[in-house]
Design an enzyme around this catalytic site. Structure first.
Site, PDB file in Angstrom:
ATOM      1  N   SER A 107     -26.817  62.440  23.832  1.00 17.80           N
ATOM      2  CA  SER A 107     -26.037  63.560  24.384  1.00 17.80           C
ATOM      3  C   SER A 107     -26.658  64.892  23.989  1.00 17.80           C
ATOM      4  O   SER A 107     -26.708  65.835  24.788  1.00 17.80           O
ATOM      5  CB  SER A 107     -24.606  63.515  23.854  1.00 17.80           C
ATOM      6  OG  SER A 107     -24.038  62.263  24.112  1.00 17.80           O
ATOM      7  N   ASP A 153     -21.818  55.757  14.246  1.00 17.65           N
ATOM      8  CA  ASP A 153     -22.967  55.021  13.720  1.00 17.65           C
ATOM      9  C   ASP A 153     -23.641  55.701  12.524  1.00 17.65           C
ATOM     10  O   ASP A 153     -24.388  55.059  11.800  1.00 17.65           O
ATOM     11  CB  ASP A 153     -24.012  54.817  14.827  1.00 17.65           C
ATOM     12  CG  ASP A 153     -23.446  54.059  16.014  1.00 17.65           C
ATOM     13  OD1 ASP A 153     -22.491  53.292  15.819  1.00 17.65           O
ATOM     14  OD2 ASP A 153     -23.951  54.243  17.141  1.00 17.65           O
ATOM     15  N   GLN A 294     -12.884  49.154  15.540  1.00 16.52           N
ATOM     16  CA  GLN A 294     -13.474  49.979  14.482  1.00 16.52           C
ATOM     17  C   GLN A 294     -13.816  51.397  14.963  1.00 16.52           C
ATOM     18  O   GLN A 294     -14.212  52.246  14.179  1.00 16.52           O
ATOM     19  CB  GLN A 294     -14.710  49.302  13.895  1.00 16.52           C
ATOM     20  CG  GLN A 294     -15.848  49.145  14.866  1.00 16.52           C
ATOM     21  CD  GLN A 294     -16.831  48.059  14.459  1.00 16.52           C
ATOM     22  OE1 GLN A 294     -17.499  48.157  13.453  1.00 16.52           O
ATOM     23  NE2 GLN A 294     -16.925  47.005  15.264  1.00 16.52           N
TER      24      GLN A 294
HETATM   25  O1  F6P Z   1     -22.583  54.472  19.393  1.00 20.74           O
HETATM   26  C1  F6P Z   1     -21.293  54.047  19.120  1.00 20.74           C
HETATM   27  C2  F6P Z   1     -21.085  52.609  19.496  1.00 20.74           C
HETATM   28  O2  F6P Z   1     -19.763  52.263  19.166  1.00 20.74           O
HETATM   29  C3  F6P Z   1     -22.075  51.637  18.893  1.00 20.74           C
HETATM   30  O3  F6P Z   1     -21.808  51.338  17.556  1.00 20.74           O
HETATM   31  C4  F6P Z   1     -21.941  50.477  19.839  1.00 20.74           C
HETATM   32  O4  F6P Z   1     -23.132  49.724  19.888  1.00 20.74           O
HETATM   33  C5  F6P Z   1     -21.706  51.143  21.154  1.00 20.74           C
HETATM   34  O5  F6P Z   1     -21.244  52.445  20.890  1.00 20.74           O
HETATM   35  C6  F6P Z   1     -20.734  50.436  22.060  1.00 20.74           C
HETATM   36  O6  F6P Z   1     -20.723  51.098  23.268  1.00 20.74           O
HETATM   37  P1  F6P Z   1     -19.640  50.860  24.392  1.00 20.74           P
HETATM   38  O7  F6P Z   1     -18.370  51.508  23.955  1.00 20.74           O
HETATM   39  O8  F6P Z   1     -20.217  51.499  25.589  1.00 20.74           O
HETATM   40  O9  F6P Z   1     -19.444  49.381  24.524  1.00 20.74           O
END
Ligand code: F6P
Length: 374
Positions: A107, A153, A294
């Site tokens: 972003s 993350d 989480q």
């Molecule tokens: O970057 C944040 C995150 O939650 C990562 O830990 C995870 O791999 C990803 O986004 C999951 O993305 P989405 O919500 O698009 O499934």
């Protein structure tokens, strides 16, 4: 006075609302006009009702709410020049000359791209008759961009911590505590996958915080003692778990970061780890993938605080911005709010991925956090 757009982008994280609240209210206090741009860059491309002025009361109660009230998206349209042209058009139509973006590295890279293309986009809008020279006049020379890092993350370089990471860590630890109590009752093993993409921060912090037996991280593929175990991490892990059992543990807990890999960059999957624990140690094993639980829920105090003080600094950075100062990313380093050139942070973040791809794991770990590399 500056007209400041604020948007949240990429995966949501707890504390993003506190950031929006802080930017809006400090902007108002400093005589600026804040705008919420809804649904991330999608809203910027779409325009119209997606871009709304923010008043003091519009962000009331934001401190305690999880996710992002103004919405987020992973916008495919903004990745195209055509989309960014639309975004520039909508910003100029609203008189917006500064953008505070709260999101992850993708972003923030997008924001910087918009800034670097800005003059060209303005020229094109005038040349094609979409905007008059007058409309563009005072906005044309320079677009102010400021980045706030919102991501569970904690994978961005040049900041010790990102908005939302600590809340997620709390949520993971709560879940692990619950799993531990049921595991203990049955003397079971649990293999738990946590988020983090290619960054092991959440997995490592959670493992330390709950006293897990083993953790798999992308930056440090097993075995830890390569001289003794070669590539046989299965044996190393099993030895550690059986030693802990001998010491009286009734539960075995293995945490896997979703991006964990072995020395050959092959993904380590929870079901495989389960099969190893069952076949080699005879442990009754269950797999739990925590998933989006989480990422959601109310922000912890630290994320409210972090987002608020960084929001203040974001507005200050907007006000001191000049065309020759590179777009800053607001971070937190050694308990101090910092501003680093956004692209430096993005490049350093990408170096970690490069080091992992080149199997230079020592460097990857050093780049993440030298304190943990040993
Ligand atoms: O970057 C944040 C995150 O939650 C990562 O830990 C995870 O791999 C990803 O986004 C999951 O993305 P989405 O919500 O698009 O499934």
């Amino acid at each position: 006075s500056k007209k400041i757009g604020v948007l949240t982008s990429g995966g949501d994280s707890s504390g993003m609302n506190a950031a929006v609240r802080s930017v809006a209210r400090i902007a108002l206090q400093r005589g600026c006009v804040p705008f919420a741009i809804h649904e991330g860059y999608e809203g910027l491309v779409e325009g119209g009702d997606m871009i709304r002025k923010l008043g003091w009361g519009d962000v009331r109660g934001f401190l305690t709410i999880g996710g992002t009230v103004i919405g987020t998206a992973r916008s495919a349209r903004f990745r195209t020049r055509e989309g960014r042209l639309m975004a520039a058009y909508n910003m100029i139509k609203n008189g917006i000359d500064a953008l505070v973006v709260c999101g992850g590295d993708g972003s923030l890279t997008g924001a910087n791209l918009l800034r670097s293309e800005w003059k060209g986009l303005c020229d094109e809008l005038v040349d094609t008759g979409k905007l008059t020279t007058l409309e563009c006049e005072h906005l044309r020379e320079h677009l102010t961009i400021v980045g706030l890092v919102g991501s569970i993350d904690n994978d961005m370089s040049c900041t010790d911590i990102t908005i939302g990471a600590v809340t997620s860590l709390h949520r993971i630890c709560e879940a692990l505590d619950s799993l531990t109590s049921t595991a203990q009752s049955h003397q079971r093993a649990f293999v738990v996958e946590v988020m983090g993409r290619h960054c092991g921060w959440l997995a490592l912090m959670a493992a330390i915080s709950v006293g897990a037996d083993w953790v798999f991280l992308p930056e440090r593929p097993p075995p830890i003692d390569a001289a003794r175990y070669g590539e046989n991490w299965e044996e190393e892990m099993c030895e550690r778990l059986s030693q802990n059992r001998k010491l009286g543990c009734r539960v075995s807990l293995v945490i896997i970061c979703e991006g964990a890999i072995d020395q050959n960059l092959k993904a380590i999957k929870p079901d495989y780890v389960k099969s190893v624990l069952e076949s080699r140690l005879g442990l009754d094993t269950r797999v739990t993938t925590l998933g989006h639980i989480q990422r959601g829920g109310a922000p912890c105090a630290y994320d409210r605080y972090l987002a608020t003080v960084q929001g203040v600094e974001a507005v200050e950075a907007v006000l001191r911005s000049t065309p020759d100062i590179p777009a800053p990313m607001i971070g937190m380093n050694e308990n101090k709010i910092t501003a680093t050139p956004l692209m430096d942070a993005v490049q350093k973040t990408q170096e970690v991925a490069k080091a992992i791809a080149e199997k230079d794991f020592k460097r990857a770990m050093d780049l993440r956090d030298p304190e943990f590399s040993s």
